[in-house]
Design an enzyme around this catalytic site. Structure first.
Site, PDB file in Angstrom:
ATOM      1  N   ASP A   5      12.305 -50.283  49.152  1.00 63.49           N
ATOM      2  CA  ASP A   5      11.248 -50.632  50.094  1.00 63.49           C
ATOM      3  C   ASP A   5      11.155 -52.150  50.219  1.00 63.49           C
ATOM      4  O   ASP A   5      11.400 -52.881  49.258  1.00 63.49           O
ATOM      5  CB  ASP A   5       9.894 -50.089  49.630  1.00 63.49           C
ATOM      6  CG  ASP A   5       9.794 -48.574  49.740  1.00 63.49           C
ATOM      7  OD1 ASP A   5      10.684 -47.966  50.362  1.00 63.49           O
ATOM      8  OD2 ASP A   5       8.827 -48.011  49.204  1.00 63.49           O
ATOM      9  N   ARG A   6      10.762 -52.605  51.388  1.00 62.44           N
ATOM     10  CA  ARG A   6      10.710 -54.040  51.648  1.00 62.44           C
ATOM     11  C   ARG A   6       9.962 -54.828  50.565  1.00 62.44           C
ATOM     12  O   ARG A   6      10.447 -55.872  50.113  1.00 62.44           O
ATOM     13  CB  ARG A   6      10.092 -54.291  53.030  1.00 62.44           C
ATOM     14  CG  ARG A   6       9.997 -55.772  53.369  1.00 62.44           C
ATOM     15  CD  ARG A   6       9.640 -55.996  54.818  1.00 62.44           C
ATOM     16  NE  ARG A   6       9.613 -57.429  55.109  1.00 62.44           N
ATOM     17  CZ  ARG A   6       9.784 -57.960  56.310  1.00 62.44           C
ATOM     18  NH1 ARG A   6       9.984 -57.166  57.343  1.00 62.44           N
ATOM     19  NH2 ARG A   6       9.736 -59.258  56.492  1.00 62.44           N
TER      20      ARG A   6
END
Length: 235
Positions: A60-61
């Site tokens: 995830d970012r």
């Protein structure tokens, strides 16, 4: 932006993903791992034309830590099969609010992702279109209102650790999407990819790559030996 390299050969590239950088290009147009690493490989090795780099798994970012890429199409195919067969091991550490009811255990839920909202709903029993999600966790240390938790994934669902920990009442620090309280001076998610292990796509030997989080809050709330202990709990 320079990405720290953990390991590189003709087939694999293991790096440390900085928090806040997308794994691949998204609608924001911000610099992403694939583009940055292709540019770096082209410059470092003086490669003409396009550079191949295969995305094997995603983070995830807001998550940082160890991440693997394939440098050839053959490696990409074999590593993708390792992910499907669950011979691709992934461990994480996170700082959560509160403490789980048990200091260690296995969580099994069913996750459904709302693509429009980019958010996961957790069910205790099978539901239509919900995917099984399994992880193991162990509390490595605790103080005040927070716990340092080591996690080993058995499935790789979107937002899995974030959603499952929140579901048991222990949202990850910094994860406002899943109910964490806002903490001063913390902008990134307190979730870090500590290790990735896999059979080498060519030699078939087991290889593993490790990363510890940067020394900033909330990781700085813990002693260095506590962080190392958490990182090695599932090694």
């Amino acid at each position: 932006m320079r990405i720290p390299v953990l390991y590189e050969d003709n087939h694999l590239l293991a790096v440390v993903k900085p928090p806040g950088v997308p794994s691949q290009e998204d609608e924001t147009g911000d610099p992403d791992m694939l583009t940055l690493l292709k540019t770096d490989l082209k410059e470092r090795h003086g490669k003409p034309g396009n550079v191949f780099l295969g995305l094997v798994h995603r983070l995830d970012r807001p998550v940082g830590g160890a991440m693997i890429f394939a440098k050839t199409s053959k490696a990409a195919s074999r590593l993708s099969e390792a992910v499907r067969s669950r011979s691709f091991g992934k461990t994480y550490m996170c700082v959560v609010q509160g403490a789980p009811a048990s200091s260690n255990g296995t969580l099994k839920h069913y996750l459904w992702k709302d693509q429009k909202r980019n958010q996961v709903t957790v069910f205790n029993k099978p539901e239509s279109d919900a995917k099984e999600a399994i992880l193991e966790y162990r509390v490595a240390a605790a103080h005040e209102r927070f716990s340092l938790v080591a996690v080993r994934l058995h499935t790789g669902r979107s937002h899995q650790i974030r959603a499952q920990m929140a579901h048991i009442g222990c949202p990850i620090v910094g994860d406002l999407k899943y109910g964490a309280a806002r903490q001063p001076h913390i902008s990134n998610l307190a979730l870090w990819s500590t290790s990735v292990s896999l059979p080498h796509p060519i030699s078939k030997e087991e290889v593993a790559f490790y990363s510890l989080p940067e020394v900033a809050a909330p990781w700085s709330w813990w002693e260095a030996d506590q962080l190392e202990y958490a990182a090695k709990l599932y090694i």
